[in-house]
Design a protein around this motif. Structure first.
Motif, short mmCIF file in Angstrom:
data_model
loop_
_atom_site.label_atom_id
_atom_site.label_comp_id
_atom_site.label_asym_id
_atom_site.label_seq_id
_atom_site.Cartn_x
_atom_site.Cartn_y
_atom_site.Cartn_z
N LEU A 419 0.87 -1.26 -0.04
CA LEU A 419 0.02 -0.01 -0.01
C LEU A 419 0.75 1.34 0.02
N TRP A 420 2.11 1.16 0.70
CA TRP A 420 3.03 2.18 0.53
C TRP A 420 3.34 2.51 -0.87
N LEU A 421 3.94 1.36 -1.46
CA LEU A 421 4.06 1.59 -3.02
C LEU A 421 3.28 2.11 -3.75
N ALA A 422 1.96 1.66 -3.48
CA ALA A 422 0.56 2.04 -4.27
C ALA A 422 0.69 3.63 -4.09
N VAL A 423 0.87 4.17 -3.03
CA VAL A 423 0.72 5.76 -2.67
C VAL A 423 1.76 6.21 -3.51
N LEU A 424 3.05 5.91 -3.48
CA LEU A 424 4.01 6.44 -4.28
C LEU A 424 3.85 6.33 -5.57
N THR A 425 3.39 5.20 -6.19
CA THR A 425 3.15 5.07 -7.61
C THR A 425 1.92 5.80 -8.06
N ARG A 550 7.94 7.94 -28.17
CA ARG A 550 7.36 8.62 -29.06
C ARG A 550 6.00 8.32 -29.70
N ARG A 551 5.86 6.76 -29.59
CA ARG A 551 4.60 6.15 -30.26
C ARG A 551 3.90 5.57 -28.98
N ARG A 552 2.66 5.59 -28.84
CA ARG A 552 1.84 5.08 -27.88
C ARG A 552 2.16 5.59 -26.38
N SER A 553 2.33 6.74 -26.51
CA SER A 553 2.72 7.53 -25.29
C SER A 553 1.85 7.45 -24.23
N PRO A 554 0.23 7.26 -24.36
CA PRO A 554 -0.76 6.89 -23.23
C PRO A 554 -0.40 5.82 -22.82
N LEU A 555 0.25 4.75 -23.16
CA LEU A 555 0.78 3.58 -22.56
C LEU A 555 1.53 3.82 -21.16
N ILE A 556 2.26 4.99 -21.04
CA ILE A 556 2.96 5.30 -19.83
C ILE A 556 2.31 5.64 -18.70
N PRO A 557 1.15 6.70 -18.65
CA PRO A 557 0.40 7.07 -17.55
C PRO A 557 -0.58 5.81 -17.35
N LEU A 558 -0.92 5.09 -18.18
CA LEU A 558 -1.92 3.61 -17.96
C LEU A 558 -1.33 2.71 -17.36
N THR A 559 0.26 2.54 -18.01
CA THR A 559 0.71 1.45 -17.17
C THR A 559 1.13 1.91 -15.63
N ALA A 560 1.54 3.26 -15.52
CA ALA A 560 1.63 3.61 -14.12
C ALA A 560 0.28 3.52 -13.18
N LEU A 561 -0.72 3.78 -13.75
CA LEU A 561 -2.22 3.70 -13.31
C LEU A 561 -2.37 2.38 -12.69
N MET A 563 -0.14 -0.22 -12.44
CA MET A 563 0.50 -0.39 -11.47
C MET A 563 0.16 -0.04 -10.03
N SER A 564 -0.18 1.22 -9.78
CA SER A 564 -0.91 1.59 -8.59
C SER A 564 -2.18 0.94 -8.34
N VAL A 570 -3.61 -5.84 -4.36
CA VAL A 570 -2.90 -7.04 -3.86
C VAL A 570 -2.72 -6.34 -2.41
N GLY A 571 -2.45 -5.51 -2.03
CA GLY A 571 -2.07 -5.33 -0.62
C GLY A 571 -3.22 -5.10 0.19
N LEU A 572 -4.64 -4.74 -0.29
CA LEU A 572 -5.87 -4.87 0.41
C LEU A 572 -6.14 -6.58 0.61
N LEU A 573 -5.93 -7.39 -0.82
CA LEU A 573 -6.44 -8.71 -0.56
C LEU A 573 -5.37 -9.45 0.28
N THR A 574 -4.16 -9.27 0.24
CA THR A 574 -3.34 -9.97 1.31
C THR A 574 -3.08 -9.52 2.66
N GLU A 575 -3.82 -8.20 3.09
CA GLU A 575 -3.81 -7.75 4.53
C GLU A 575 -4.61 -8.85 5.33
N PRO A 576 -4.02 -9.56 6.12
CA PRO A 576 -4.61 -10.83 7.01
C PRO A 576 -5.56 -10.07 8.13
N PHE A 577 -6.64 -10.89 8.21
CA PHE A 577 -7.57 -10.26 9.42
C PHE A 577 -7.94 -11.80 10.10
#
Length: 764
Positions: A419-425, A550-561, A563-564, A570-577
């Protein structure tokens, strides 16, 4: 057909060079994070004159056997054990019995007080110029054994005393070991010590050790001011001096208390230290010896012992009388950078000047236009503001998907890293998306200068308003601006190196601070981690442009999103209760002895188990009016109410003075008395001999003992009859099982903030 890279080999080379530069900068940031992470642990057979976490841990095991809040038999056992250990070392501890009063209270509200038993012992100095205090508190909260909070601090004090005695060399200054009582109930022990004990009279330096989690670097959170002497000595003497003046600035804004809050008004110079990672174990049933990190304990002890030896040979007056403050922060390898706070605004102005010079030169070379640069600067505020806004609601969004997170202490899950990595991503995604939408319309250089300008303005604002935090923006701005100026004046093949070199301060300061402030809690990511990460990514834009598709530049923010979102999911699903990772639930029980009515009190957002007690879910009324909880009818338990005995009753000049004794007939360890404000207004109040200087409507008294509490009240009566309401309170979660209708929570929940109260009104 020949590819663009083959037609333009320099483009491929620039992309590879830019990618390497970005990776190196990230690795520099990771190295800075790891540099302040403790790893070393001294074994039990380490030399006697050194601090051993393994030896100290045996003390933790004996202290944190069970919860030991004030006024309980276990609390008394821990006190007797600590006194015995100090005597075994050949010291002569005393137990200061006193009445402490919380240093903070709201006018018109009951004041918090209590009977405390501070443990004090002294290793006399040869020619004292003052005293060096090693302090921690030995009480715990009712729901947890307190192995970290503050068994670790207490154990480090005992082990430090052992090492000093084993060394056999007496220091110049007196060394006082003060193990305070009732910190968790309102800093009562430290307040009583400062108020009444002769050793509190200065000059004194206090090393206070605390915990808000179970591992991580021991951070020197704050110091009394002026701090130049203390911080300089700390940076020189501590073997691992982890500190950052930005935390001291934050602590001024947050209502987080340690014994520091009581020591400071008493004129004692204080260094307040704590570790805070794995904050979900804070005030948790699992705050037990099995969850103590020996590396953190080792760092705490190593620093404490080294500082005692250094301060013990110094002139204490010189440590505490310098009239200036310092800005300070860590840089690898193990350095504590420090410089006068009065220079912060000037350095920030220099960074802004370098930024304006860079803008002017790029304009003169026709690299940018003034209109687009101003537009880029205005638009650069969008990702910063958006990141702050999204960050404020980030924790609420997570709880919407996993409601069980409501019971997570300090808004930190058991497994927070994803979740911390998700915040930074997410912060990177916001910046990259903004850049992708505007890079062709505005221009890379203009947008980069816009982010740089805002970083410079933030630095200047902090330098004026909050000098201790200004370095977060000042040095990244100055480095990036100088790197940009160097790139303008060097051959093309060296420009990436020049830009990258200028970005090293950002990698050393912004990225580690963004990561290291995440343990504060996911509730607060909008205030530091996300904005800092946005600024860091924004300063990297000249390098990011070199690897931009230079081509398909929308892939960069979409990839980042993607990942986030993936990291968060995954952080929520693996958080144990489960039983090994329980959550806090809140439930209290109140009985009105006058009406025979009882209520269950739950939080306004109860979990699934607590909902069984919510019933009609009404706001509390009667004796419980004003509490921020929900009230539902409960079956009355056969609990005797507290008794109130009038010892004296006199009237003079329209004021009535009452001397009363309140006692819990069921042995509760907290007693409260409140004056009905419709019948009288309190003029003066004395509790167990301690005058209350605030303007209270009554008091809450901890650890009253079997004899109860004696209080003297002078009131201005508005009626012939004065109405006093006496309440006794049991905060022990195990007592809930004796109540009718109580069903224990499932094993993945534990009871916290639990109270059983019985109240009765006495008309006099």
């Amino acid at each position: 057909m020949t590819s663009p890279e083959k037609r333009h080999p320099t483009g491929r080379r620039a992309r590879v060079t830019g990618l390497i530069a970005l990776c190196v900068l990230v690795l520099i940031g990771i190295a800075a994070i790891r540099d302040i992470t403790p790893t070393a642990v001294s074994p039990a057979d380490a030399p006697d004159q050194t601090f051993s976490a393994a030896r100290a841990f045996t003390q933790v095991e004996r202290i944190a056997v069970a919860p030991h809040p004030v006024g309980t038999a276990e609390h008394a056992r821990v006190r007797d054990y600590l006194v015995g250990e100090l005597r075994r070392l050949g010291l002569k501890p005393e137990v200061q019995e006193a009445v402490g009063v919380a240093p903070r209270s709201e006018p018109g509200e009951p004041v918090t007080a209590g009977r405390v038993y501070n443990i004090v012992t002294v290793i006399p100095g040869t020619a004292p110029t003052g005293r060096i205090f090693v302090t921690a508190h030995y009480d715990s909260v009712p729901e947890g054994p307190g192995a970290n909070d503050d068994g670790a601090g207490t154990a480090s004090a005992i082990e430090t005393a052992r090492a000093l005695v084993a060394d056999g060399t007496r220091l110049r200054n007196d060394v006082v070991f003060l193990i305070t009582d009732a910190e968790e109930t309102g800093l009562l022990g430290s307040e009583a010590f400062v108020k009444e004990h002769p050793l509190a009279q200065g000059p004194n330096v206090v090393l206070n050790n605390e915990a808000r989690g179970s591992k991580g670097p021991v951070l020197m959170l704050r110091s009394t001011e002026p701090n130049a002497g203390l911080i300089s000595a700390f940076g020189s003497a501590a073997p691992m001096p982890v500190a950052d003046s930005v935390y001291a600035e934050l602590m001024k804004l947050l209502n987080n208390d340690t014994d520091f809050t009581a020591f400071k008004p008493g004129g004692m110079a204080v260094l307040d230290s704590a570790y805070a990672n794995a904050g979900t174990l804070y005030h948790n049933i699992l705050d037990d010896p099995a969850h103590v990190d020996l590396a953190a304990l080792q760092q705490m002890g190593d620093n404490t012992l080294a500082l005692v030896r250094s301060f013990g040979t110094a002139d204490v007056a010189q440590l505490t009388t310098r009239r200036d403050n310092l800005v300070y922060f860590n840089l690898p390898p193990g350095l504590l950078i420090r410089y006068p706070a009065w220079t912060a605004a000037g350095l920030a102005a220099l960074a802004l000047l370098a930024t304006l010079t860079l803008i002017l030169l790029t304009r003169r070379r026709d690299i940018v236009t003034l209109r687009r640069t101003l537009l880029g600067t205005a638009l650069a505020l969008i990702p910063i503001a958006a990141g702050t806004g999204i960050g404020i609601y980030f924790w609420d969004l997570l709880k919407a998907f996993r409601p069980e997170l409501n019971g997570t202490a300090t808004t930190t899950p058991y497994r927070p890293e994803l979740l911390w990595l998700a915040v930074l991503t997410l912060a990177t995604t916001l910046l990259i998306t903004w850049y992708a939408l505007l890079r062709r319309r505005i221009g890379t250089t203009e947008l980069s200068l816009g982010i740089l300008t805002w970083t410079a303005l933030i630095a200047l604002a902090l330098g004026i308003v909050s000098p201790g935090a200004a370095h977060l923006a000042t040095w990244p701005t100055l480095g990036a601006a100088l790197g940009g100026l160097a790139a303008l004046h060097c051959p093309p093949q060296w420009r990436t190196l020049a830009l990258s070199t200028g970005l090293i301060p950002a990698a050393l300061i912004l990225l580690p601070t963004a990561w290291n402030t995440l343990p504060t809690g996911l509730q607060y990511v909008g205030y530091a981690p996300i904005p800092l990460m946005i600024l860091f990514t924004g300063l990297l834009l000249p390098l990011i442009e070199t690897v931009w598709l230079r081509r398909r530049s929308p892939l960069i923010p979409l990839t980042a999103l993607t990942m986030s979102i993936t990291l968060a999911a995954v952080g929520l699903l693996t958080e144990p209760f489960d039983k090994q990772h329980p959550r806090r639930t809140s439930l209290a029980y109140g009985l009105d002895a006058d009406t025979g009515q009882a209520v269950w009190l739950t939080s306004r957002n109860p979990d699934q188990w607590a909902r069984r007690y919510t019933g009609t879910r009404n706001p509390p009324t009667g004796p419980w009016a004003g509490e921020s909880k929900l009230a539902s009818p409960a079956e009355a338990a056969p609990l005797p109410p507290p008794s109130l005995q009038v010892l004296a009753d006199t009237t003079s000049r329209n004021e009535r003075t009452l001397r009363v004794r309140i006692r819990s007939e069921r042995g509760a360890n907290t007693i409260a008395l409140r004056v009905d404000e419709t019948t009288a207004t309190v003029r003066t109040l004395t509790v167990e001999g301690r005058p209350i200087t605030a303007d209270p409507a009554g008091f809450t008294f901890h650890a009253p003992g079997p004899a109860g509490v004696e209080a003297t009240l002078t009131v201005a009566a508005t009626n012939d009859t004065i109405r006093l309401r006496a309440t006794d309170i049991s905060p022990n979660p195990t007592e809930m099982s004796t109540l009718p209708g109580f069903v224990p929570p499932p094993d993945w929940l534990f009871l916290g903030d639990t109270k059983i109260s019985v109240t009765k009104a006495y008309p006099l």
